[in-house]
Design an enzyme around this catalytic site. Structure first.
Site, PDB file in Angstrom:
ATOM      1  N   GLY A   1       0.778  -1.242   0.000  1.00 50.46           N
ATOM      2  CA  GLY A   1       0.000   0.000   0.000  1.00 50.46           C
ATOM      3  C   GLY A   1       0.803   1.281   0.000  1.00 50.46           C
ATOM      4  O   GLY A   1       0.337   2.301  -0.509  1.00 50.46           O
TER       5      GLY A   1
ATOM      6  N   ASP B   1       0.479   3.117   4.327  1.00 50.34           N
ATOM      7  CA  ASP B   1      -0.639   3.802   3.666  1.00 50.34           C
ATOM      8  C   ASP B   1      -1.649   4.348   4.674  1.00 50.34           C
ATOM      9  O   ASP B   1      -1.928   5.536   4.693  1.00 50.34           O
ATOM     10  CB  ASP B   1      -1.315   2.851   2.651  1.00 50.34           C
TER      11      ASP B   1
ATOM     12  N   ASP C   1      -5.320   2.616  10.621  1.00 48.94           N
ATOM     13  CA  ASP C   1      -6.747   2.364  10.838  1.00 48.94           C
ATOM     14  C   ASP C   1      -6.932   2.110  12.340  1.00 48.94           C
ATOM     15  O   ASP C   1      -7.136   3.039  13.105  1.00 48.94           O
ATOM     16  CB  ASP C   1      -7.149   1.179   9.959  1.00 48.94           C
TER      17      ASP C   1
ATOM     18  N   LYS D   1      -7.215   7.251   9.954  1.00 48.94           N
ATOM     19  CA  LYS D   1      -8.677   7.153  10.033  1.00 48.94           C
ATOM     20  C   LYS D   1      -9.180   7.563  11.397  1.00 48.94           C
ATOM     21  O   LYS D   1      -8.849   6.931  12.408  1.00 48.94           O
ATOM     22  CB  LYS D   1      -9.132   5.722   9.753  1.00 48.94           C
TER      23      LYS D   1
ATOM     24  N   PHE E   1     -13.981   3.169   3.498  1.00 57.25           N
ATOM     25  CA  PHE E   1     -13.000   2.335   2.797  1.00 57.25           C
ATOM     26  C   PHE E   1     -12.506   3.077   1.558  1.00 57.25           C
ATOM     27  O   PHE E   1     -13.286   3.471   0.702  1.00 57.25           O
ATOM     28  CB  PHE E   1     -13.601   0.979   2.401  1.00 57.25           C
ATOM     29  N   VAL E   2     -11.206   3.273   1.489  1.00 58.43           N
ATOM     30  CA  VAL E   2     -10.650   4.063   0.394  1.00 58.43           C
ATOM     31  C   VAL E   2      -9.698   3.252  -0.485  1.00 58.43           C
ATOM     32  O   VAL E   2      -9.091   2.277  -0.028  1.00 58.43           O
ATOM     33  CB  VAL E   2      -9.917   5.312   0.930  1.00 58.43           C
TER      34      VAL E   2
ATOM     35  N   ASP F   1      -5.580  -0.650  -2.380  1.00 59.83           N
ATOM     36  CA  ASP F   1      -6.341  -1.551  -3.241  1.00 59.83           C
ATOM     37  C   ASP F   1      -7.677  -1.970  -2.645  1.00 59.83           C
ATOM     38  O   ASP F   1      -7.930  -1.816  -1.453  1.00 59.83           O
ATOM     39  CB  ASP F   1      -5.531  -2.832  -3.482  1.00 59.83           C
TER      40      ASP F   1
HETATM   41  P1  5GP Z   1      -4.638  -1.303  11.024  1.00 64.68           P
HETATM   42  O1  5GP Z   1      -3.697  -2.370  11.419  1.00 64.68           O
HETATM   43  O2  5GP Z   1      -4.134   0.098  11.323  1.00 64.68           O
HETATM   44  O3  5GP Z   1      -6.022  -1.510  11.561  1.00 64.68           O
HETATM   45  O4  5GP Z   1      -4.841  -1.454   9.480  1.00 64.68           O
HETATM   46  C1  5GP Z   1      -3.947  -0.955   8.602  1.00 64.68           C
HETATM   47  C2  5GP Z   1      -3.981  -1.674   7.285  1.00 64.68           C
HETATM   48  O5  5GP Z   1      -5.314  -2.079   6.886  1.00 64.68           O
HETATM   49  C3  5GP Z   1      -3.534  -0.699   6.214  1.00 64.68           C
HETATM   50  O6  5GP Z   1      -2.129  -0.714   6.081  1.00 64.68           O
HETATM   51  C4  5GP Z   1      -4.251  -1.202   5.000  1.00 64.68           C
HETATM   52  O7  5GP Z   1      -3.500  -2.252   4.414  1.00 64.68           O
HETATM   53  C5  5GP Z   1      -5.547  -1.792   5.527  1.00 64.68           C
HETATM   54  N1  5GP Z   1      -6.656  -0.806   5.442  1.00 64.68           N
HETATM   55  C6  5GP Z   1      -7.287  -0.197   6.459  1.00 64.68           C
HETATM   56  N2  5GP Z   1      -8.234   0.639   6.008  1.00 64.68           N
HETATM   57  C7  5GP Z   1      -8.195   0.556   4.658  1.00 64.68           C
HETATM   58  C8  5GP Z   1      -8.935   1.219   3.601  1.00 64.68           C
HETATM   59  O8  5GP Z   1      -9.824   2.055   3.788  1.00 64.68           O
HETATM   60  N3  5GP Z   1      -8.600   0.888   2.328  1.00 64.68           N
HETATM   61  C9  5GP Z   1      -7.624  -0.020   2.034  1.00 64.68           C
HETATM   62  N4  5GP Z   1      -7.386  -0.265   0.752  1.00 64.68           N
HETATM   63  N5  5GP Z   1      -6.906  -0.659   3.000  1.00 64.68           N
HETATM   64  C10 5GP Z   1      -7.190  -0.362   4.285  1.00 64.68           C
HETATM   65 MG    MG Z   2      -1.226  -2.170   4.808  1.00 66.22          MG
END
Ligand code: 5GP
Ligand code: MG
Length: 198
Positions: free
Chosen positions: A65, A121, A124, A152, A174-175, A181
């Site tokens: 990402g 990227d 979240d 986010k 969701f982006v 992707d």
């Molecule tokens: P976290 O571990 O912070 O919850 O999630 C991070 C990972 O989830 C990001 O690096 C990404 O790969 C994926 N992710 C979270 N939200 C999104 C989103 O809105 N779109 C996409 N394409 N991937 C996301």
């Molecule tokens: Mg990721």
């Protein structure tokens, strides 16, 4: 050729000529333009260049990402730097419960006594970055910080930590695009879009 076969031929030809994305029933709503990304990247790069002026910077890119943000960021940085990459994924990412984070490529990283900047990227829940940072700390870098394209808001976080460099805060949607992707698609879009159901 009867009228039905003419219509069918036209439909098939149109489908073959259209790019795959435009046949997708999912809708994309523009969220952040490529110009906005470029401008924010310049500001962030200026800050990073100041902060790391006397340091030994290693950028650790989180694949896949972060590929666009890293490619553009390093061209704006006025610094010598090394680039390394890791790939992160959670078991069960296909709809089942999130499991332990799997990090690929971490063993190759030469970061002892160096200044690490993890670039990802999206932040979240924060689970990915925080777990990765904890793992990388075991290699005793001099310092470790992170930079994310998107943060986010309104999401329950796994941590109080917020990356030192955040390009944009967004809502919990969701982006896709600019490296991000949906089922491996849309990474090449130059801007960021919200993926909406039709
Ligand atoms: P976290 O571990 O912070 O919850 O999630 C991070 C990972 O989830 C990001 O690096 C990404 O790969 C994926 N992710 C979270 N939200 C999104 C989103 O809105 N779109 C996409 N394409 N991937 C996301
Ligand atoms: Mg990721």
């Amino acid at each position: 050729m009867n009228i039905r076969s003419i219509i069918l031929t036209i439909c098939l030809l149109t489908a073959a000529l259209l790019p795959a994305e435009s046949m997708d029933p999912l809708k994309l709503r523009p969220l952040i333009t490529k110009e906005e990304i470029a401008s924010r990247l310049k500001e962030t790069a200026r800050q990073i260049s100041q902060d790391y002026a006397e340091k030994d910077l290693v950028v650790v890119m989180v694949l896949k990402g972060a590929l666009c943000v890293v490619a553009d960021l390093i061209r704006e940085l006025d610094l010598p730097l090394d680039i390394e990459a890791v790939q992160c994924s959670s078991y069960g990412a296909r709809g089942t419960q999130r499991g332990a984070l799997q990090v690929i490529g971490e063993e190759r990283l030469q970061i002892h006594n160096r200044d690490v900047l993890v670039v990802d990227d999206i932040f979240d829940s924060g689970h990915t970055i925080v777990t990765l940072i904890e793992k990388l700390k075991e290699k005793h870098p001099s310092s470790i910080k992170s930079c994310v394209l998107l943060y986010k808001n309104d999401v329950e976080k796994a941590t109080d930590y917020r990356p030192e460099y955040v390009l944009f805060d967004i809502k919990n949607e969701f982006v896709v695009g600019y490296g991000l992707d949906y089922k491996e698609r849309y990474r090449g879009l130059p801007g960021i879009y919200v993926l909406e159901s039709p």
